[in-house]
Design an enzyme around this catalytic site. Structure first.
Site, mmCIF file in Angstrom:
data_model
loop_
_atom_site.group_PDB
_atom_site.id
_atom_site.type_symbol
_atom_site.label_atom_id
_atom_site.label_comp_id
_atom_site.label_asym_id
_atom_site.label_seq_id
_atom_site.Cartn_x
_atom_site.Cartn_y
_atom_site.Cartn_z
ATOM 1 N N LYS A 135 0.018 -1.970 1.962
ATOM 2 C CA LYS A 135 0.517 -1.562 0.842
ATOM 3 C C LYS A 135 0.774 -1.310 -0.606
ATOM 4 O O LYS A 135 -0.579 -2.921 -0.144
ATOM 5 C CB LYS A 135 2.044 -1.878 1.212
ATOM 6 C CG LYS A 135 3.176 -3.548 0.916
ATOM 7 C CD LYS A 135 1.926 -4.548 0.201
ATOM 8 C CE LYS A 135 2.043 -4.590 -1.234
ATOM 9 N NZ LYS A 135 0.483 -5.907 -1.496
ATOM 10 N N TYR A 169 7.077 -4.232 -3.107
ATOM 11 C CA TYR A 169 8.659 -4.686 -2.438
ATOM 12 C C TYR A 169 9.648 -4.849 -3.715
ATOM 13 O O TYR A 169 10.769 -4.766 -2.707
ATOM 14 C CB TYR A 169 8.573 -6.050 -2.570
ATOM 15 C CG TYR A 169 7.413 -6.267 -1.068
ATOM 16 C CD1 TYR A 169 7.127 -6.000 0.324
ATOM 17 C CD2 TYR A 169 5.906 -7.074 -1.599
ATOM 18 C CE1 TYR A 169 6.299 -6.015 0.914
ATOM 19 C CE2 TYR A 169 5.033 -7.229 -0.927
ATOM 20 C CZ TYR A 169 5.076 -6.549 0.602
ATOM 21 O OH TYR A 169 4.371 -6.619 1.536
HETATM 22 P P1 NAD Z 1 -7.945 -10.556 0.420
HETATM 23 O O1 NAD Z 1 -9.033 -9.925 -0.317
HETATM 24 O O2 NAD Z 1 -8.189 -11.345 0.866
HETATM 25 O O3 NAD Z 1 -9.120 -9.567 1.358
HETATM 26 C C1 NAD Z 1 -10.018 -8.470 1.241
HETATM 27 C C2 NAD Z 1 -11.115 -7.774 2.402
HETATM 28 O O4 NAD Z 1 -11.299 -6.839 2.124
HETATM 29 C C3 NAD Z 1 -11.522 -9.011 1.960
HETATM 30 O O5 NAD Z 1 -11.831 -8.949 4.104
HETATM 31 C C4 NAD Z 1 -13.104 -8.148 1.887
HETATM 32 O O6 NAD Z 1 -14.285 -8.834 2.245
HETATM 33 C C5 NAD Z 1 -12.283 -6.679 2.101
HETATM 34 N N1 NAD Z 1 -13.393 -6.280 1.217
HETATM 35 C C6 NAD Z 1 -14.212 -5.090 1.140
HETATM 36 N N2 NAD Z 1 -14.645 -4.125 0.374
HETATM 37 C C7 NAD Z 1 -13.727 -4.690 -0.497
HETATM 38 C C8 NAD Z 1 -14.443 -4.867 -2.259
HETATM 39 N N3 NAD Z 1 -15.448 -3.868 -2.869
HETATM 40 N N4 NAD Z 1 -13.844 -5.846 -3.128
HETATM 41 C C9 NAD Z 1 -12.982 -7.182 -2.352
HETATM 42 N N5 NAD Z 1 -12.758 -6.873 -0.942
HETATM 43 C C10 NAD Z 1 -13.375 -6.496 -0.305
HETATM 44 O O7 NAD Z 1 -6.796 -9.687 -0.008
HETATM 45 P P2 NAD Z 1 -5.455 -9.393 1.537
HETATM 46 O O8 NAD Z 1 -4.349 -9.614 0.296
HETATM 47 O O9 NAD Z 1 -5.649 -9.699 2.571
HETATM 48 O O10 NAD Z 1 -5.323 -8.189 0.981
HETATM 49 C C11 NAD Z 1 -5.633 -6.916 1.660
HETATM 50 C C12 NAD Z 1 -4.815 -5.785 1.788
HETATM 51 O O11 NAD Z 1 -3.616 -5.985 1.908
HETATM 52 C C13 NAD Z 1 -4.152 -5.056 0.431
HETATM 53 O O12 NAD Z 1 -3.766 -3.893 -0.191
HETATM 54 C C14 NAD Z 1 -2.762 -6.067 -0.016
HETATM 55 O O13 NAD Z 1 -1.555 -5.453 -0.637
HETATM 56 C C15 NAD Z 1 -2.119 -6.576 1.405
HETATM 57 N N6 NAD Z 1 -1.301 -7.351 1.740
HETATM 58 C C16 NAD Z 1 -0.137 -6.643 1.939
HETATM 59 C C17 NAD Z 1 0.634 -8.195 2.670
HETATM 60 C C18 NAD Z 1 1.995 -7.441 3.271
HETATM 61 O O14 NAD Z 1 2.491 -8.392 3.420
HETATM 62 N N7 NAD Z 1 2.238 -6.656 3.281
HETATM 63 C C19 NAD Z 1 -0.244 -9.197 2.384
HETATM 64 C C20 NAD Z 1 -1.195 -9.346 1.603
HETATM 65 C C21 NAD Z 1 -1.799 -8.151 1.965
#
Ligand code: NAD
Length: 364
Positions: A133, A218
């Site tokens: 999401k 959410y």
């Molecule tokens: P994060 O920043 O920790 O991870 C992002 C990942 O994408 C990294 O591995 C990064 O290397 C990669 N990436 C690739 N291209 C990139 C760019 N141009 N810029 C930045 N990063 C890049 O983020 P996250 O918290 O893991 O979130 C990722 C997704 O998951 C998002 O869509 C977020 O909304 C979703 N999320 C959902 C939940 C949930 O509870 N369902 C919780 C956290 C995150």
């Protein structure tokens, strides 16, 4: 594939007695039957700290592949999760996953603006897709993702883990069964204090928006399933930034009101300035609520009659197992792309209302 009593008991043992009263009952495939293979696309915080550990607990699906743009991460994942080299891809080689029979499902865990591209590429590669999401950064993109998965004959599921969480299932049940009468008012808010000013969440081109896109979604979800109707219209307000140097590209705090067909109203707040995390329903004959509502655990549920006596579960494991079971049984999953698209329509209407100075906007 049938749901056996045995598998049901195993699942209950895994996720606690709450599974008895939930749609999770009977979700585990019988022992010996084939599990699905999943590849995580993007190895950031959520994939590393929540999804991969949860995949050690799932019954119907297991981690078999990774897709990453950061080669230095690979050795750790190989060591910890025994990923074979042939199941490791980068963003350029991702499409070759089409030829990999180990992988049935790809899970897109990238910044929001990359969801549409990788979902569509995953579907074209003949894989089922779970996408985090918000499903996309626009309604148009969300629709294209749904169309691509339909065309490929593959399932699309959104990362709405709370549809498998027993506290949220209880909120839905109390509404559905009108235990306290019809819901009149919902308060649903989600926010946290955003740290690193350089993170992608604060860059509009990658996030599509601020706290509304990230966690406000959410509150929209919670309002929709706690009222039990689809909102018709919205009014919304953005607040002045207290840290304008940090929130250059996205909003810092905003609120909105959803108007439902029955006359019920939901009032919500979302912010990157401080922690707020609550889902509350006021009905004709009482109230029910979950505090710490939208986190990975630690929910505290109460009604006007007393506490909710519910065990916590691993939401991510329940979510991925539930989606896997839908794929195995060839039945619709309960968090489809269409569910994500409804939220995208509300989000676009909220931003449109803010742009129009708080005017009431019909939700398309
Ligand atoms: P994060 O920043 O920790 O991870 C992002 C990942 O994408 C990294 O591995 C990064 O290397 C990669 N990436 C690739 N291209 C990139 C760019 N141009 N810029 C930045 N990063 C890049 O983020 P996250 O918290 O893991 O979130 C990722 C997704 O998951 C998002 O869509 C977020 O909304 C979703 N999320 C959902 C939940 C949930 O509870 N369902 C919780 C956290 C995150």
């Amino acid at each position: 594939m049938t749901h056996t009593r045995r598998s049901f008991l195993q699942y209950s043992a895994l996720f606690g007695a709450s599974a008895l009263a939930s749609p999770l009952a009977g979700l585990a495939i019988p022992p010996g039957d084939k599990k699905l293979g999943i590849a995580l696309v993007g190895l950031g915080g959520y994939a590393t700290n929540q999804l991969a550990p949860a995949l050690l607990q799932t019954r119907n699906i297991e981690l078999r592949g990774i897709v990453t743009g950061t080669p230095s991460k690979i050795p750790v994942w190989v060591e910890k999760y025994k990923i074979p080299e042939k199941n490791i891809y980068n963003y350029e080689t991702f499409d070759r996953i089409a030829d990999n029979k180990d992988i049935d499902v790809v899970y897109i865990v990238l910044p929001n603006s990359m969801h549409a591209e990788f979902t569509i590429r995953g579907a074209k590669a003949g894989k089922h897709v779970i996408c985090e999401k918000p499903m996309a950064v626009s309604v148009k993109e969300g629709q294209a993702m749904i169309d691509a998965c339909k065309q490929a004959g593959k399932q699309l599921a959104i990362g709405y883990r709370l549809h498998y969480d027993p506290f949220h299932l209880e909120m839905m049940r109390l509404t559905r069964e009108k235990v306290f009468g019809a819901v009149k008012i919902v308060e649903a808010s989600d926010g946290f204090r955003a740290g690193d000013p350089a993170q992608w969440r604060l860059k509009h081109a990658l996030s599509g928006g601020g706290p509304l896109m990230d966690v406000g979604i959410y509150a929209i979800q919670g309002a929709r399933y706690t009222v039990g109707e689809e909102p018709l219209a919205v009014t919304a307000q953005e607040f002045p930034k207290t840290m304008p140097e940090k929130f250059v590209d996205v909003e810092e705090s905003l609120s909105w009101q959803l108007y439902f067909p029955s006359g019920a109203i939901a009032s919500s707040f979302s912010t990157y300035a401080a922690g707020v995390n609550r889902l509350y329903a006021a009905a004709e004959k009482g109230w029910y609520e979950v505090n710490n509502a939208f986190g990975y655990g630690g929910q505290v549920g109460r009604t006007s009659k007393g506490p909710m006596e519910i065990k916590h579960i691993n939401q991510q494991a329940a979510h991925m197992d539930g989606v896997a079971m839908s794929i195995i049984n060839n039945t619709p999953n309960i968090v489809p792309g269409e569910e994500g698209l409804r939220d995208m329509k509300v989000i676009e209407a909220i931003y449109a209302s803010i742009k129009a100075g708080g005017k009431k906007i019909q939700i398309g």
